[in-house]
Design a protein around this motif. Sequence first.
Motif, PDB file in Angstrom:
ATOM      1  N   ALA A  25       5.004  -3.038  -2.679  1.00 53.87           N
ATOM      2  CA  ALA A  25       5.804  -2.937  -3.895  1.00 53.87           C
ATOM      3  C   ALA A  25       4.874  -3.148  -5.079  1.00 53.87           C
ATOM      4  O   ALA A  25       4.056  -4.057  -5.075  1.00 53.87           O
ATOM      5  CB  ALA A  25       6.909  -3.987  -3.901  1.00 53.87           C
ATOM      6  N   THR A  26       4.996  -2.315  -6.077  1.00 59.36           N
ATOM      7  CA  THR A  26       4.146  -2.412  -7.254  1.00 59.36           C
ATOM      8  C   THR A  26       4.744  -3.412  -8.239  1.00 59.36           C
ATOM      9  O   THR A  26       5.933  -3.377  -8.522  1.00 59.36           O
ATOM     10  CB  THR A  26       3.994  -1.030  -7.919  1.00 59.36           C
ATOM     11  N   GLU A  27       3.900  -4.320  -8.724  1.00 57.54           N
ATOM     12  CA  GLU A  27       4.321  -5.300  -9.721  1.00 57.54           C
ATOM     13  C   GLU A  27       3.680  -4.929 -11.047  1.00 57.54           C
ATOM     14  O   GLU A  27       2.474  -4.725 -11.130  1.00 57.54           O
ATOM     15  CB  GLU A  27       3.907  -6.710  -9.296  1.00 57.54           C
ATOM     16  N   LEU A  28       4.510  -4.846 -12.082  1.00 58.46           N
ATOM     17  CA  LEU A  28       4.034  -4.488 -13.407  1.00 58.46           C
ATOM     18  C   LEU A  28       3.566  -5.719 -14.158  1.00 58.46           C
ATOM     19  O   LEU A  28       4.152  -6.790 -14.035  1.00 58.46           O
ATOM     20  CB  LEU A  28       5.145  -3.790 -14.187  1.00 58.46           C
ATOM     21  N   ARG A  29       2.508  -5.549 -14.927  1.00 55.78           N
ATOM     22  CA  ARG A  29       1.954  -6.589 -15.783  1.00 55.78           C
ATOM     23  C   ARG A  29       1.694  -5.982 -17.159  1.00 55.78           C
ATOM     24  O   ARG A  29       1.628  -4.759 -17.286  1.00 55.78           O
ATOM     25  CB  ARG A  29       0.640  -7.136 -15.200  1.00 55.78           C
ATOM     26  N   PRO A  30       1.498  -6.790 -18.187  1.00 54.03           N
ATOM     27  CA  PRO A  30       1.233  -6.231 -19.518  1.00 54.03           C
ATOM     28  C   PRO A  30      -0.015  -5.344 -19.555  1.00 54.03           C
ATOM     29  O   PRO A  30      -0.095  -4.398 -20.321  1.00 54.03           O
ATOM     30  CB  PRO A  30       1.043  -7.465 -20.408  1.00 54.03           C
ATOM     31  N   SER A  33      -0.769  -2.715 -13.547  1.00 54.09           N
ATOM     32  CA  SER A  33       0.038  -3.029 -12.366  1.00 54.09           C
ATOM     33  C   SER A  33      -0.858  -3.326 -11.174  1.00 54.09           C
ATOM     34  O   SER A  33      -2.058  -3.038 -11.183  1.00 54.09           O
ATOM     35  CB  SER A  33       0.938  -1.844 -12.022  1.00 54.09           C
ATOM     36  N   PHE A  34      -0.234  -3.920 -10.137  1.00 51.36           N
ATOM     37  CA  PHE A  34      -0.933  -4.070  -8.860  1.00 51.36           C
ATOM     38  C   PHE A  34       0.044  -3.882  -7.717  1.00 51.36           C
ATOM     39  O   PHE A  34       1.239  -4.110  -7.859  1.00 51.36           O
ATOM     40  CB  PHE A  34      -1.680  -5.411  -8.754  1.00 51.36           C
ATOM     41  N   THR A  35      -0.499  -3.432  -6.603  1.00 49.49           N
ATOM     42  CA  THR A  35       0.278  -3.221  -5.381  1.00 49.49           C
ATOM     43  C   THR A  35      -0.456  -3.902  -4.242  1.00 49.49           C
ATOM     44  O   THR A  35      -1.655  -3.662  -4.054  1.00 49.49           O
ATOM     45  CB  THR A  35       0.402  -1.716  -5.063  1.00 49.49           C
ATOM     46  N   VAL A  36       0.225  -4.762  -3.504  1.00 48.11           N
ATOM     47  CA  VAL A  36      -0.376  -5.366  -2.308  1.00 48.11           C
ATOM     48  C   VAL A  36      -0.300  -4.328  -1.202  1.00 48.11           C
ATOM     49  O   VAL A  36       0.790  -3.915  -0.797  1.00 48.11           O
ATOM     50  CB  VAL A  36       0.340  -6.669  -1.905  1.00 48.11           C
ATOM     51  N   LEU A  37      -1.458  -3.892  -0.735  1.00 46.15           N
ATOM     52  CA  LEU A  37      -1.526  -2.875   0.306  1.00 46.15           C
ATOM     53  C   LEU A  37      -1.438  -3.477   1.700  1.00 46.15           C
ATOM     54  O   LEU A  37      -0.846  -2.893   2.600  1.00 46.15           O
ATOM     55  CB  LEU A  37      -2.821  -2.068   0.170  1.00 46.15           C
ATOM     56  N   GLU A  38      -2.054  -4.630   1.859  1.00 47.11           N
ATOM     57  CA  GLU A  38      -2.050  -5.299   3.166  1.00 47.11           C
ATOM     58  C   GLU A  38      -2.458  -6.745   2.967  1.00 47.11           C
ATOM     59  O   GLU A  38      -3.233  -7.062   2.066  1.00 47.11           O
ATOM     60  CB  GLU A  38      -3.036  -4.612   4.117  1.00 47.11           C
ATOM     61  N   LYS A  46      -5.395  -5.419  -2.514  1.00 49.24           N
ATOM     62  CA  LYS A  46      -4.545  -4.904  -3.585  1.00 49.24           C
ATOM     63  C   LYS A  46      -5.138  -3.634  -4.185  1.00 49.24           C
ATOM     64  O   LYS A  46      -6.355  -3.470  -4.233  1.00 49.24           O
ATOM     65  CB  LYS A  46      -4.445  -5.908  -4.742  1.00 49.24           C
ATOM     66  N   ARG A  47      -4.259  -2.782  -4.693  1.00 49.16           N
ATOM     67  CA  ARG A  47      -4.647  -1.672  -5.559  1.00 49.16           C
ATOM     68  C   ARG A  47      -4.271  -2.124  -6.964  1.00 49.16           C
ATOM     69  O   ARG A  47      -3.115  -2.466  -7.221  1.00 49.16           O
ATOM     70  CB  ARG A  47      -3.890  -0.397  -5.203  1.00 49.16           C
ATOM     71  N   ILE A  48      -5.248  -2.160  -7.864  1.00 50.66           N
ATOM     72  CA  ILE A  48      -5.020  -2.623  -9.225  1.00 50.66           C
ATOM     73  C   ILE A  48      -5.270  -1.470 -10.186  1.00 50.66           C
ATOM     74  O   ILE A  48      -6.258  -0.745 -10.041  1.00 50.66           O
ATOM     75  CB  ILE A  48      -5.950  -3.811  -9.568  1.00 50.66           C
ATOM     76  N   GLU A  49      -4.365  -1.293 -11.143  1.00 48.64           N
ATOM     77  CA  GLU A  49      -4.548  -0.291 -12.183  1.00 48.64           C
ATOM     78  C   GLU A  49      -4.480  -0.988 -13.532  1.00 48.64           C
ATOM     79  O   GLU A  49      -3.520  -1.704 -13.821  1.00 48.64           O
ATOM     80  CB  GLU A  49      -3.485   0.799 -12.097  1.00 48.64           C
ATOM     81  N   VAL A  50      -5.530  -0.800 -14.348  1.00 54.96           N
ATOM     82  CA  VAL A  50      -5.610  -1.417 -15.667  1.00 54.96           C
ATOM     83  C   VAL A  50      -5.568  -0.304 -16.721  1.00 54.96           C
ATOM     84  O   VAL A  50      -6.353   0.640 -16.666  1.00 54.96           O
ATOM     85  CB  VAL A  50      -6.903  -2.253 -15.829  1.00 54.96           C
ATOM     86  N   LYS A  51      -4.649  -0.454 -17.678  1.00 56.21           N
ATOM     87  CA  LYS A  51      -4.499   0.539 -18.738  1.00 56.21           C
ATOM     88  C   LYS A  51      -5.757   0.570 -19.609  1.00 56.21           C
ATOM     89  O   LYS A  51      -6.411  -0.461 -19.803  1.00 56.21           O
ATOM     90  CB  LYS A  51      -3.306   0.183 -19.626  1.00 56.21           C
ATOM     91  N   LEU A 110      -8.146   2.522 -15.225  1.00 53.51           N
ATOM     92  CA  LEU A 110      -9.079   1.961 -14.253  1.00 53.51           C
ATOM     93  C   LEU A 110      -8.297   1.689 -12.982  1.00 53.51           C
ATOM     94  O   LEU A 110      -7.273   1.003 -13.020  1.00 53.51           O
ATOM     95  CB  LEU A 110      -9.683   0.662 -14.785  1.00 53.51           C
ATOM     96  N   VAL A 111      -8.736   2.248 -11.862  1.00 53.58           N
ATOM     97  CA  VAL A 111      -8.114   1.985 -10.565  1.00 53.58           C
ATOM     98  C   VAL A 111      -9.165   1.347  -9.685  1.00 53.58           C
ATOM     99  O   VAL A 111     -10.287   1.867  -9.554  1.00 53.58           O
ATOM    100  CB  VAL A 111      -7.573   3.276  -9.916  1.00 53.58           C
ATOM    101  N   LEU A 112      -8.812   0.221  -9.083  1.00 52.72           N
ATOM    102  CA  LEU A 112      -9.755  -0.434  -8.183  1.00 52.72           C
ATOM    103  C   LEU A 112      -9.016  -1.044  -7.008  1.00 52.72           C
ATOM    104  O   LEU A 112      -7.807  -1.239  -7.046  1.00 52.72           O
ATOM    105  CB  LEU A 112     -10.601  -1.471  -8.920  1.00 52.72           C
ATOM    106  N   ILE A 113      -9.780  -1.306  -5.980  1.00 56.43           N
ATOM    107  CA  ILE A 113      -9.275  -2.020  -4.810  1.00 56.43           C
ATOM    108  C   ILE A 113      -9.851  -3.432  -4.877  1.00 56.43           C
ATOM    109  O   ILE A 113     -11.051  -3.606  -5.088  1.00 56.43           O
ATOM    110  CB  ILE A 113      -9.702  -1.333  -3.487  1.00 56.43           C
TER     111      ILE A 113
END
Length: 141
Positions: A25-30, A33-38, A46-51, A110-113
């Motif tokens: 489930a993706t959790e939104l932050r200011p 967002s991040f998603t716990v993959l496993e 986690k998959r983290i996306e930074v605006k 920015l997308v990172l693991i």
Amino acid sequence: MVQQAVPQDAAITLPRSLTAEGAAATELRPWGSFTVLEEGRGYKIKRIEVKPGHRLSLQMHYHRSEHWIVVSGMAKVICGDKELLIHQNESSYVPQGHAHRLENPGVIPLVLIEVQNGEYLGEDDIIRYEDDYARSESTSE
């Protein structure tokens, strides 16, 4: 086509990240967002996306280290007194107990693991030193 009845006691064991209660489930932050993959004992992925133009708080964790691998975009990483830029297919390691910050200085997301390792991986293991969004220590990322 022949159909076979599946016994009701038959079970398929799936990794926690694929079960209903552990579904990603993706959790939104200011900042994005991040998603716990496993997650499992002693690790979380986690998959983290930074605006673009945003950054996470300057923070520290008592119980975990973090390894960040950039999938797309560019990351500005502060760890202790070091500052570096990491690009696609590059990584950075944040030791347990070190103050650190992740920032997206670019114009694309920015997308990172993130791979966390440690004895406790709860979202409440965070000490914030600076935060652009006025969050307190006790709120998660």
